[in-house]
Design a protein around this motif. Sequence first.
Motif, short mmCIF file in Angstrom:
data_model
loop_
_atom_site.label_atom_id
_atom_site.label_comp_id
_atom_site.label_asym_id
_atom_site.label_seq_id
_atom_site.Cartn_x
_atom_site.Cartn_y
_atom_site.Cartn_z
N ILE A 173 -6.91 8.43 -17.37
CA ILE A 173 -8.15 8.67 -16.62
C ILE A 173 -8.95 7.38 -16.39
CG2 ILE A 173 -9.49 9.35 -18.67
CD1 ILE A 173 -11.08 11.23 -16.84
N TYR A 174 -8.99 6.50 -17.37
CA TYR A 174 -9.77 5.27 -17.17
C TYR A 174 -9.14 4.39 -16.10
CZ TYR A 174 -13.10 6.10 -20.94
OH TYR A 174 -14.11 6.62 -21.70
N ARG A 175 -7.85 4.21 -16.21
CA ARG A 175 -7.15 3.40 -15.20
C ARG A 175 -7.38 3.94 -13.79
NH1 ARG A 175 -2.88 -0.33 -15.66
NH2 ARG A 175 -2.20 0.20 -13.57
N ILE A 176 -7.31 5.26 -13.68
CA ILE A 176 -7.41 5.87 -12.35
C ILE A 176 -8.83 5.75 -11.80
CG2 ILE A 176 -7.31 8.08 -11.12
CD1 ILE A 176 -4.79 8.68 -12.97
N ILE A 177 -9.81 6.15 -12.61
CA ILE A 177 -11.19 6.07 -12.12
C ILE A 177 -11.61 4.63 -11.94
CG2 ILE A 177 -13.60 6.58 -12.72
CD1 ILE A 177 -12.59 9.35 -13.63
N ASP A 178 -11.20 3.74 -12.85
CA ASP A 178 -11.56 2.33 -12.68
C ASP A 178 -10.89 1.72 -11.46
OD1 ASP A 178 -13.07 2.58 -14.94
OD2 ASP A 178 -11.72 1.49 -16.26
N GLU A 179 -9.68 2.15 -11.15
CA GLU A 179 -9.02 1.59 -9.97
C GLU A 179 -9.72 2.07 -8.69
OE1 GLU A 179 -4.71 1.79 -9.79
OE2 GLU A 179 -4.72 -0.05 -8.58
N ALA A 180 -10.37 3.22 -8.78
CA ALA A 180 -11.12 3.70 -7.60
C ALA A 180 -12.20 2.70 -7.19
CB ALA A 180 -11.75 5.06 -7.88
N GLU A 181 -12.70 1.92 -8.14
CA GLU A 181 -13.70 0.90 -7.79
C GLU A 181 -13.17 -0.01 -6.69
OE1 GLU A 181 -15.04 -1.42 -11.15
OE2 GLU A 181 -16.41 -2.63 -9.93
N PHE A 182 -11.85 -0.19 -6.65
CA PHE A 182 -11.25 -1.09 -5.67
C PHE A 182 -10.63 -0.34 -4.51
CE2 PHE A 182 -11.31 -2.86 -9.87
CZ PHE A 182 -12.06 -4.00 -9.65
N VAL A 183 -10.00 0.80 -4.83
CA VAL A 183 -9.24 1.52 -3.81
C VAL A 183 -10.16 2.42 -2.99
CG1 VAL A 183 -7.44 3.24 -3.47
CG2 VAL A 183 -7.13 1.43 -5.17
N ASP A 184 -11.15 2.99 -3.64
CA ASP A 184 -12.00 3.97 -2.97
C ASP A 184 -13.38 3.97 -3.62
OD1 ASP A 184 -12.93 6.07 -1.48
OD2 ASP A 184 -11.89 7.61 -2.63
N PRO A 185 -14.18 2.92 -3.33
CA PRO A 185 -15.46 2.72 -4.02
C PRO A 185 -16.39 3.93 -3.95
CG PRO A 185 -14.93 0.81 -2.66
CD PRO A 185 -13.89 1.85 -2.37
N ALA A 186 -16.33 4.70 -2.86
CA ALA A 186 -17.23 5.85 -2.76
C ALA A 186 -16.91 6.89 -3.83
CB ALA A 186 -17.13 6.47 -1.37
N ALA A 189 0.60 12.99 -9.41
CA ALA A 189 -0.16 11.82 -8.95
C ALA A 189 -0.85 11.15 -10.13
CB ALA A 189 -1.18 12.25 -7.90
N GLU A 190 -1.35 11.94 -11.06
CA GLU A 190 -1.99 11.38 -12.26
C GLU A 190 -1.00 10.49 -13.02
OE1 GLU A 190 -3.69 14.39 -14.87
OE2 GLU A 190 -3.75 12.99 -16.56
N ALA A 191 0.22 11.00 -13.19
CA ALA A 191 1.24 10.21 -13.89
C ALA A 191 1.65 8.98 -13.08
CB ALA A 191 2.46 11.10 -14.17
N GLU A 192 1.86 9.18 -11.79
CA GLU A 192 2.34 8.07 -10.93
C GLU A 192 1.28 6.96 -10.81
OE1 GLU A 192 5.29 7.55 -9.52
OE2 GLU A 192 4.94 6.23 -7.80
N PHE A 193 0.05 7.31 -10.46
CA PHE A 193 -1.00 6.28 -10.33
C PHE A 193 -1.34 5.69 -11.70
CE2 PHE A 193 -2.21 8.70 -6.36
CZ PHE A 193 -1.92 7.67 -5.47
#
Lengths: 211, 211
Positions: B117-130, B32-36
């Motif tokens: 890691i940055y892309r994934i955590i930063d995308e959480a701002e939009f996909v899963d803000p909590a 999932a890390e690689a895919e996302f």
Amino acid sequence: MSVGKSAVGQNAAKRPRTARGQQTMRKLLDAAEAEFGERGFHDASISGITRRAGTALGSFYTYFDTKDDVFRALVRDMSERVRKTVGSSVGPGLSAFETEEAALASFLNFARDHKEIYRIIDEAEFVDPASYREHYETTATRITARLQAGMDKGEFRTGMEEAHAWALMGMNVFLGLRYGVWSDDRPAKELAAIARSILEQGIAADSHSQA
Amino acid sequence: MSVGKSAVGQNAAKRPRTARGQQTMRKLLDAAEAEFGERGFHDASISGITRRAGTALGSFYTYFDTKDDVFRALVRDMSERVRKTVGSSVGPGLSAFETEEAALASFLNFARDHKEIYRIIDEAEFVDPASYREHYETTATRITARLQAGMDKGEFRTGMEEAHAWALMGMNVFLGLRYGVWSDDRPAKELAAIARSILEQGIAADSHSQA
């Protein structure tokens, strides 16, 4: 990088030639800020932007070609407005530390008034990575110049460079996220004073201070 | 907040009960890390994850219900791995400043090894803000605890609190973005020493030092 030249980059939009045109462009960018900030890039629409702006769809296409286009112009515009807001809060009368403190206080107030700025610039990481990078690189360049000015005046220690600027920028961005966007409950001046104290004296206990 | 308890939060995924199950879960999270990281949330797919993991589609549904589910689990997992990596680089033998320096060096190395890691955590701002918020809040809580430990030992000046922790976190996150993710050309130790010097002595010239 030519962000400083105009509110909108040359490739991002067709520039208005009249005062009236500039007004329409401003309305469209403000509407884009609300539309992208509220709905995110994917759900935002050009018709949503023109509806908010109260302009005809044709006006949009006078200045922008696509949704990507107006998004890119908006990121540059917000980046430029941060630069202007922070720039107008500082001046030659301030010491180097006063400058850093005033810059952060004005950035925090800007973030409070434009809570969408983080969402918009952060979304650029995905929608338009070049704009994302440009925003932070130009900001870091400005901070590096402020550090250099402080070194030249003998107020800041010598030898600081880009890495120090990125450290300062990170401090400011995260204080802006936590205390500008997420909550308004602490005065901007108080937070700017905290950041200044870190820059001015570090976080060591007195007994630990540098030899 | 119970992020510390396991690599995956209780609501985000069904926990594996066997060692083999844990191995499969680990494979799925790495995939999932690689895919996302590569494709972003919208373009990523569950079949892309299982293909990368080399597992059957059924294995995915043993642990996750949806793409949102595995994304949420991945954010928590990465947050937890940062915590563990940084945690194992520090210890009771280090001074408070050595601890901050070691924590940043190990974070920079983690970011270099996991540029997604940055892309994934930063995308959480939009996909899963909590999840996004939880990641930074738990990190800030840990840094606040380190500051408190340094104050208790008399190495850090007293009176520091959450805002100081957010300032430090921002420094580290932005140094990680610029020198961990965007470029590898400066040694992590050098950057950690720069950040330490800001914390230890601030950025004032000697003549300006606190009275």
